[in-house]
Write an enzyme that holds these catalytic residues in place. Structure first.
Site, PDB file in Angstrom:
ATOM      1  N   ASP A  10      -0.555  -0.749  -2.505  1.00 23.10           N
ATOM      2  CA  ASP A  10      -1.672  -1.520  -3.080  1.00 23.10           C
ATOM      3  C   ASP A  10      -1.226  -2.027  -4.453  1.00 23.10           C
ATOM      4  O   ASP A  10      -0.037  -2.215  -4.666  1.00 23.10           O
ATOM      5  CB  ASP A  10      -2.929  -0.632  -3.124  1.00 23.10           C
ATOM      6  CG  ASP A  10      -4.216  -1.447  -3.034  1.00 23.10           C
ATOM      7  OD1 ASP A  10      -4.286  -2.507  -3.688  1.00 23.10           O
ATOM      8  OD2 ASP A  10      -5.151  -1.038  -2.329  1.00 23.10           O
TER       9      ASP A  10
ATOM     10  N   HIS B 266       0.842  -4.890  -4.316  1.00 25.66           N
ATOM     11  CA  HIS B 266      -0.015  -6.068  -4.411  1.00 25.66           C
ATOM     12  C   HIS B 266       0.010  -6.686  -5.806  1.00 25.66           C
ATOM     13  O   HIS B 266      -0.824  -7.502  -6.138  1.00 25.66           O
ATOM     14  CB  HIS B 266      -1.445  -5.717  -3.992  1.00 25.66           C
ATOM     15  CG  HIS B 266      -1.550  -5.329  -2.538  1.00 25.66           C
ATOM     16  ND1 HIS B 266      -2.745  -5.021  -1.935  1.00 25.66           N
ATOM     17  CD2 HIS B 266      -0.603  -5.195  -1.581  1.00 25.66           C
ATOM     18  CE1 HIS B 266      -2.526  -4.717  -0.652  1.00 25.66           C
ATOM     19  NE2 HIS B 266      -1.234  -4.804  -0.422  1.00 25.66           N
TER      20      HIS B 266
END
Ligand SMILES: *[C@@H]1O[C@H](CO)[C@@H](O)[C@H](O)[C@H]1NC(C)=O
Ligand SMILES: *[C@@H]1O[C@H](CO)[C@@H](O)[C@H](O)[C@H]1NC(C)=O
Length: 416
Positions: free
Chosen positions: A234, A257
């Protein structure tokens, strides 16, 4: 014989003399510049590094002894020596009478038993002023056992898995030389922390592991993150509401991310993020580079004074992105629209950013129609296309409702 003996005596005397000199200089050193240290070894409070025994109570015992020890000269050190220490979950709660150092040299292992998964914290620190965590050790969240239990993409009432390390109301903190692997959820969370320095940490989890953000910061001020490597499933770093004066430099992010502000606008209250400086960072094969994400409708909120500079992108999918229509999960989140304002974004600088993009749109700044982004500065950008679509030769930009000034050379052009 006599001469040999006298040699031994002489040598012994010299040795003694030099030891004595060392002791004198060491003592002098302690008094002049190094704080006195009082060691609390977890082995002395019953910890067992066999990789099986739960050490939560033994760790607490060592911590509370250190926490209550008045040390006028310096630090109390909780020592976790090398070895494999199983820890179910534990919180270290102050206030303490003196600053605390955790010297973590061994490996801490989180539970693999699902009955022990669902708490918000694996290892927590709360209400401590003056905390150093160092020692070169590793914390292993054993996430692979837990990730199959994460159904938050489908289930709005999902139970969340624990962050590996959680700091709540910790001021004047430093975390250095730590490795965190395979967190069940976020690796490190900071909430309501002020003056906290994170340096030389390595946080890793596979790129398909759910919600394994590297560092998540909220309601905290004066946070520094530097000289670190973060590769997760993430955000490498996520700054949510109340993040203020955050300085991030020399961080290598990937996979993951990217470094994100937001998402903002999740709650029925005003939210803000301000004073963010991300510089000298590298992104490798990440989904995003630098990103601001806000929900489409929210209470009146703002993002202000943000600078992204000196950034290298290698095969990043969305190198520069502002997304004010961010809604990651299913529509269930928006069944009740809050409809009360929006998130205003102003004073954002993207400067000196180079490298490659795997999507055609390397610069995508989509602000809201109600509150266009104000005073966006964009300059000295050079992002080439390295995606797999053959007929695309160059990157492009897509900007909606953005007000600001370009400067220097910008590839892809056409944004402001
Ligand atoms: C900038 O990043 C590079 C590469 O990660 C590193 O070697 C250098 O020390 C960093 N400079 C500063 C000032 O942090
Ligand atoms: C942003 O920075 C400017 C200039 O330093 C300052 O005057 C302003 O108060 C800052 N805005 C916020 C919301 O902190």
């Amino acid at each position: 014989m006599a001469s040999f003996l006298s040699f031994v005596v002489l040598a012994g005397g010299l040795f003694f003399l030099s030891l004595h000199m060392f002791a004198v200089s060491a003592q002098f050193y302690v008094e002049s510049s190094s704080p006195a240290k009082k060691i609390f070894n977890v082995l002395s409070s019953g910890a067992n590094p066999d990789g099986k025994t739960d050490n939560s109570e033994a760790f607490k015992k060592a911590f509370y002894a250190a926490c209550q020890w008045i040390n006028l000269k310096g630090q109390n050190v909780v020592l976790i020596p090398s070895g494999n220490f199983m820890v179910n979950h534990v919180s270290f709660v102050g206030p303490c009478k003196s600053p605390i150092v955790f010297s973590l040299q061994g490996v801490l292992k989180a539970p693999s038993n699902p009955a022990l998964f669902f708490s918000d914290t694996w290892i927590g620190f709360r209400y401590i002023n003056g905390l150093v965590i160092e020692g070169g050790g590793t914390i292993d969240g054993q996430g692979a056992f837990a990730w199959p239990y994460n159904d938050c993409k489908r289930n709005p009432k999902c139970k969340t898995l624990p962050a590996s390390l959680r700091f709540d109301f910790v001021n004047n903190g430093k975390l250095q030389n730590l490795r965190s692997i395979n967190s069940k959820n976020v690796h490190l969370t900071l909430f309501a922390c002020h003056n906290f320095d994170i340096t030389n940490v390595k946080l890793t989890a596979p790129n398909d592991s759910p919600n394994t953000d590297g560092i998540k910061i909220g309601a905290s001020t004066n946070i520094k993150i530097s000289h670190s490597i973060i590769g997760t499933g993430d955000d490498c770093i996520a700054m949510i509401s109340g993040s203020e004066n955050i300085d991030i430099f020399d961080v290598l992010c990937g996979p993951g991310h990217g470094i994100s502000i937001g998402s903002l606008g999740n709650n029925i209250e005003k939210e803000f993020v301000k004073g963010i400086n991300v510089r000298n960072c590298t992104f490798i094969s990440t989904q995003n580079g630098v990103r601001i994400k806000t929900r489409p409708s929210s209470f009146p909120s703002f993002v202000s004074n943000v600078s992204f500079s000196g950034i290298t992108m290698k095969d990043v999918n969305n190198p520069l992105i502002i997304d004010q229509q961010y809604s990651p999960n299913a529509e269930w989140f928006y069944q009740e629209k809050l409809n009360a304002g929006g998130v205003m974004i102003n004073n954002v600088k993207f400067e000196d950013i180079r490298g490659t993009s795997t999507s055609e749109i390397a610069i995508k700044l989509h602000c809201s129609a109600e509150f266009p982004c104000q005073n966006v500065k964009l300059g000295n950008i050079n992002l080439a296309y390295t995606g797999s679509t053959r007929n695309i030769k160059q990157t492009t930009s897509s900007c909606v409702n953005v007000k600001g000034q370009p400067f220097g050379r910008i590839q892809p052009p056409g944004c402001l």
